[in-house]
Design an enzyme around this catalytic site. Structure first.
Site: not given
Ligand code: AMP
Ligand code: MG
Length: 480
Positions: A88, A91, A175, A182, A247-248, A257
């Protein structure tokens, strides 16, 4: 000046279990760093209002505009092969959707907007400024290069520090995407055997992205075709996504992403940049296979809602998936045919292209500059051993001689092969300067990347140079 945005929030009309509603968490001192005026125009928004204190407050998450319905979207995902049933938006927050000037529905999302119900324990829901600028620069470059992608509307500094291995200035990215749905969104509901939600999601996605698609099987086929075209375009630019987790992988077929992604300098098919990709799972040449794997995950979710009995649904989904390698091969050959100036198709073309790439790898040739230099006849200078190129050039000239009409080959090659891409070291230099308070290099880079196929001038030529030994970026980071 007040900012008026005509929201029409279709995702928020889906049932409660699709998201968690919440407002963004305000930041200390918002400052607008970059605003994408071309996109502002496309969206039919008011640039002056966005630049006003009220507008900047919205872009920072300090104010919620009328009609917005901020929410964190639920999704699951396979990360590096392992399944997480709940990821989910941890951030990011979807502010809402608007209909742009051409009638297309677009998500407006704030990334780095504070903790949400989906934030991992101990995480801050924030983003350092570096990754915000990186995504702004690279996603807009992708757009100018003609690749389906999420867009960047604005980057703001928060006036707060974000703690990672050391403190960094914080940022928020606005964005814009045709949606943020996804493969992982489908996995979220499939993991719960929530077929009612899967049906609603399927209907929502078809209406939004693939109105021609018939049912869940039609949707699967449409996503498979869109993703095949997308990955072929990435390959044609020497682009490595870096974190191709499910998820990406966007259902829309847009690149999404931009974490540790990178464009290659000297070509090698096994190139990996991401600091967290220890086994090269998402290396350049593995991207089509990984995508197939991700699409298999989508297929297994959609199986739960494909019409007909279980056996025939399985057979049809499998058959759709089995089309993918050939779809990629065809799209890939089409992309690279254009890059070597061909307008007709011959059986040997893929081999001819493969031969060039093999010679480029052996000769440590710069990916972008080699293809661009085909236009002015200087490609051989890109090879450690130029004789390696000469043999290929003879075969290429023979093949070109079989094109029905020559046309303007130089123009065609320049239109297919960018001169300017967001080279890692330039992106890093722009980020470094921005963190010191100097936004000029980032703004200049964004401007140059908006016209990647133009011949460079005195100002932009340095952007075409590969990194020197000192400048070379060895590793890229997610920046989460
Ligand atoms: P991503 O690396 O953007 O594909 O994120 C993978 C998951 O980690 C997603 O659920 C993001 O919302 C969560 N996530 C990444 N960075 C943060 C952060 N700084 N704080 C909270 N959740 C995060
Ligand atoms: Mg992501």
């Amino acid at each position: 000046m007040t900012l008026a945005i005509a929201f029409d929030n279709s995702y928020a009309r889906l049932p409660d279990r699709f998201y968690v509603r919440q407002p963004p968490v305000a930041v200390a001192q918002p400052e607008l760093l970059l605003l994408n005026l071309a996109l502002v125009e496309e969206l039919g928004l008011d640039a002056a209002a966005l630049q006003s204190p009220d507008g900047v407050a919205v872009l920072a998450g300090n104010a919620v505009p009328a009609g917005a319905d901020p929410l964190a979207q639920a999704y699951a995902g396979h990360q590096f092969g392992g399944f997480s049933p709940v990821l989910g938006d941890g951030r990011a927050l979807l502010l809402g959707e608007i209909i742009d000037r051409s009638g297309k529905r677009r998500d407006i999302q704030l990334k780095g907007a504070g903790r949400t119900a989906f934030s991992r324990p101990g995480s801050d829901g924030r983003s350092p400024l570096g990754p915000v600028l990186r995504e702004f620069i690279v996603s807009e470059a992708m757009y100018a290069l003609g690749v389906p992608t999420t867009r960047a509307l604005a980057a703001v500094a928060t006036g707060e520090q974000v703690r990672r291995e050391r403190p960094y200035p914080g940022g928020v990215l606005t964005r814009v995407a045709s949606s943020h749905i996804r493969v992982g969104t489908f996995e979220f509901f499939a993991a719960r055997r929530d077929t009612e939600a899967l049906k609603l999601l399927t209907t929502h996605v078809i209406a939004r992205h693939y109105p021609e698609a018939e049912g869940a099987l039609g949707l699967l086929k449409a996503v498979i075709a869109a993703q095949a075209r997308l990955v072929a375009q990435w390959m044609g630019l020497g682009f490595i996504h870096g974190v191709m987790n499910t998820d990406n992988t966007a259902i829309s077929g847009e690149t999404i992403d931009f974490g540790p992604c990178a464009f290659m300098d000297s070509f090698h098919p096994a190139t990996v940049y991401s600091s967290i990709d220890h086994h090269g799972r998402y290396a350049y040449d593995k991207q089509p296979d990984i995508l197939m794997w991700n699409l298999a995950k989508l297929a297994s979710c959609l199986l739960l809602v494909i019409d007909g009995d279980e056996d025939s649904a399985l057979a049809e989904a499998q058959a759709a998936l089995n089309e993918f390698p050939e779809l990629v091969r065809n799209a890939w050959t089409g992309v690279f045919r254009r890059k070597i100036g061909l307008r007709t198709a011959e059986d040997g073309d893929a081999d001819l292209i493969g031969d060039l790439l093999a010679r480029m790898a052996a000769g440590e040739a710069d990916f972008t500059n080699t293809f661009r230099a085909l236009a002015d006849g200087t490609a051989r200078d890109q090879f450690l051993d130029p004789a390696g190129f000469d043999a290929w050039e003879t075969a290429w000239q023979d093949r070109l001689a079989r094109e029905p009409e020559a046309g303007d080959l130089e123009q065609r090659l320049k239109a297919a092969n960018p001169a300017i891409i967001p080279r890692n070291h330039r992106v890093e230099q722009a980020i470094e300067a921005a963190m010191e308070g100097n936004l000029d290099p980032a703004a200049r880079l964004v401007r140059a990347l908006a016209r990647p196929f133009d011949d460079p001038d005195a100002d932009t030529r340095p952007l075409t140079f590969p990194p020197t030994e000192d400048e070379r970026v060895q590793r890229t980071f997610c920046g989460t």
